[in-house]
Design a protein around this motif. Structure first.
Motif, PDB file in Angstrom:
ATOM      1  N   ARG A 134       0.844  -1.200   0.000  1.00  0.00           N
ATOM      2  CA  ARG A 134       0.000   0.000   0.000  1.00  0.00           C
ATOM      3  C   ARG A 134       0.875   1.244   0.000  1.00  0.00           C
ATOM      4  O   ARG A 134       2.055   1.185   0.340  1.00  0.00           O
ATOM      5  N   GLU A 189      -0.117  12.848   5.001  1.00  0.00           N
ATOM      6  CA  GLU A 189      -0.743  11.891   5.908  1.00  0.00           C
ATOM      7  C   GLU A 189       0.249  11.347   6.938  1.00  0.00           C
ATOM      8  O   GLU A 189      -0.122  11.084   8.085  1.00  0.00           O
ATOM      9  N   THR A 232      -0.157  11.437  10.970  1.00  0.00           N
ATOM     10  CA  THR A 232      -0.080  10.174  11.705  1.00  0.00           C
ATOM     11  C   THR A 232       0.971  10.246  12.806  1.00  0.00           C
ATOM     12  O   THR A 232       0.737   9.805  13.941  1.00  0.00           O
ATOM     13  N   LYS A 265       0.444   4.539   9.889  1.00  0.00           N
ATOM     14  CA  LYS A 265      -0.793   4.958   9.215  1.00  0.00           C
ATOM     15  C   LYS A 265      -1.622   3.748   8.793  1.00  0.00           C
ATOM     16  O   LYS A 265      -2.838   3.686   9.039  1.00  0.00           O
ATOM     17  N   ILE A 266      -0.990   2.775   8.161  1.00  0.00           N
ATOM     18  CA  ILE A 266      -1.737   1.601   7.709  1.00  0.00           C
ATOM     19  C   ILE A 266      -2.150   0.730   8.894  1.00  0.00           C
ATOM     20  O   ILE A 266      -3.240   0.142   8.897  1.00  0.00           O
ATOM     21  N   ASP A 308      -5.214   2.297  10.097  1.00  0.00           N
ATOM     22  CA  ASP A 308      -6.328   1.989   9.181  1.00  0.00           C
ATOM     23  C   ASP A 308      -6.892   0.604   9.452  1.00  0.00           C
ATOM     24  O   ASP A 308      -8.113   0.402   9.440  1.00  0.00           O
ATOM     25  N   GLU A 309      -6.005  -0.356   9.701  1.00  0.00           N
ATOM     26  CA  GLU A 309      -6.460  -1.724   9.994  1.00  0.00           C
ATOM     27  C   GLU A 309      -7.210  -1.778  11.323  1.00  0.00           C
ATOM     28  O   GLU A 309      -8.184  -2.526  11.475  1.00  0.00           O
ATOM     29  N   LYS A 345     -10.695  -0.535  10.789  1.00  0.00           N
ATOM     30  CA  LYS A 345     -11.519  -1.595  10.188  1.00  0.00           C
ATOM     31  C   LYS A 345     -12.058  -2.527  11.274  1.00  0.00           C
ATOM     32  O   LYS A 345     -13.216  -2.959  11.221  1.00  0.00           O
TER      33      LYS A 345
END
Length: 430
Positions: free
Chosen positions: A356, A362, A366, A387-388, A391-392, A395
């Motif tokens: 990703r 961003e 973060t 950051k990812i 995001d997870e 979710k």
């Protein structure tokens, strides 16, 4: 539980070599018909790391001298639980981060620098040359050379040389010689300066200069901070420690995230767990995160290409944006590289890892969020992974899943404050 600690006796005794367990054969390095890239390797690298580069042995013993230096610089590193970030995100997920920022040089890079300096010294070298982007690798190798009694010459990408002056200062404290790349010390550097006196530089150009320098001196080897298999191997102390830490709390990761430029920190954290995924013993998602402005895995081609700009290195099968690609001078200097670790590239190509991208603005948002929640200021590179990971976790808030999310915290941002300052002043663009 806020952190999981290990004792000095838990420093790994062996590195893990994933080449022994890959689901398909790793394409071998090659060279052009008129080139001598493969023949030059023994002139560029020490015998010890070349043997590791080609090894198919699953476990490679860590020399006692290297293990003792690992302990001296603080290994093993703790695994932290980001409870403040979990509360901020209101997520049922558990977020963990492995503290590679606690090394004296502030990042994971020392794990391989110590090993490479050891093997170079053992082989009779007197000096190492290298490249560096953000300066974390150059700093680590400068210290490792100082500890091992070697001289060190660092070619630092000019844009980072200008953005991060205190990295240069720390390298000089460790007796490292630091040159802005392209430089006037090598013929290739002079060629690039003649084309453009204000050339911002790139990791590919800096590698070319460092390799050329090493080839011109019989007592000098070149040392690479990422991409090649032996570097990934040395970094597996991260994942091996993390694995032991999860076993101690009777947990396993569901998601593992790391930033990638050449791939060393993410490889080090992920490969010991990837072994279990390949064997069917672990159900875990692995996510490699790169800058949107240098999208090697997400937009590059999977093909053979040079690791440097001039073409002095062998051709490697990897995702690449082209060895002449000059990335924008964003603040995540350690991730501005046209290529990728051939092993990570293979795992992404085979669908065992995801990739990703994150925009520059961003990552600083973060970083500020993480620092407010956890108290630690992350490097811009590390912010990609955070950051990812966040995001997870979001979710999980939506699905109600209680996943274990592991972020490799590859480095602190205390020498990247100019980037944060530029962000607060609205000077950064995507």
């Amino acid at each position: 539980m806020y952190r999981v600690m290990l004792d000095e006796k838990d420093v790994p005794k062996k590195w893990y070599n994933i080449a022994a367990d890959l689901p398909v054969e790793l394409p071998a390095p090659t060279q052009t018909e008129e080139g001598h890239q493969l023949e030059n390797l023994p002139k560029i690298f020490s015998k010890g790391v070349l043997e590791q580069e080609m090894s198919q042995e699953r476990w490679i013993e860590i020399p006692k001298e290297v293990r003792e230096v690992y302990k001296k610089v603080g290994r093993p590193n703790p695994l932290y639980r980001a409870t403040g970030l979990e509360d901020y995100l209101d997520t049922p997920a558990k977020i963990y981060y492995k503290r590679e920022d606690l090394s004296p040089t502030g990042s994971h890079k020392l794990n391989s620098a110590i090993a490479q300096a050891y093997y170079a010294k053992k082989d009779g070298a007197e000096r190492l040359t290298t490249e560096t982007g953000a300066g974390q690798w150059g700093t680590a190798l400068s210290l490792a050379c100082s500890l091992m009694g070697l001289d060190c010459t660092v070619y630092m990408v000019k844009s980072s040389f200008q953005q991060k002056p205190y990295r240069k200062t720390i390298m000089q404290i460790y007796d490292g010689e630091v040159l802005a790349s392209p430089s006037d010390k090598t013929s290739y550097g002079r060629k690039k300066l003649a084309e453009d006196p204000n050339h911002p530089g790139s990791l590919g150009i800096a590698i070319s200069e460092a390799v050329e320098d090493a080839l011109s001196d019989d007592k000098t080897y070149y040392s690479l901070g990422s991409v090649l298999n032996h570097v990934m191997l040395h970094q597996t102390v991260i994942g091996l420690e993390t694995k032991k830490q999860f076993e101690s709390i009777d947990e396993t990761p569901d998601v593992m995230v790391g930033c990638v430029g050449g791939g060393s920190n993410f490889s080090g954290a992920a490969f010991p767990f990837m072994k279990d995924k390949i064997s069917g013993d672990l159900d875990c998602q692995f996510i490699a995160v790169e800058p949107e402005s240098c999208p090697t895995l997400t937009q590059g081609e999977y093909r053979y290409d040079y690791g440097d700009t001039e073409g002095l290195t062998p051709l490697l099968k990897m995702y690449t944006l082209g060895h002449e690609f000059i990335p924008p001078s964003n603040h995540a200097g350690g991730l501005r590289y046209h290529g990728m670790s051939p092993i990570i590239a293979l795992l992404v190509h085979e669908g065992l890892m995801d990739a990703r991208t994150v925009k520059q603005t961003e990552i600083f948002k973060t970083g500020q969020t993480f620092a407010k929640c956890e108290g630690v200021v992350p490097a811009p590179e590390t912010c990609h992974a955070i950051k990812i990971g966040m995001d997870e976790a979001v979710k999980c808030r939506k699905t109600g899943e209680e996943k274990n999310i592991v972020i490799n915290f590859s480095g602190h941002g205390l020498l990247d404050l100019q980037g944060y300052s530029d962000f607060f002043e609205g000077k950064l663009e995507d």
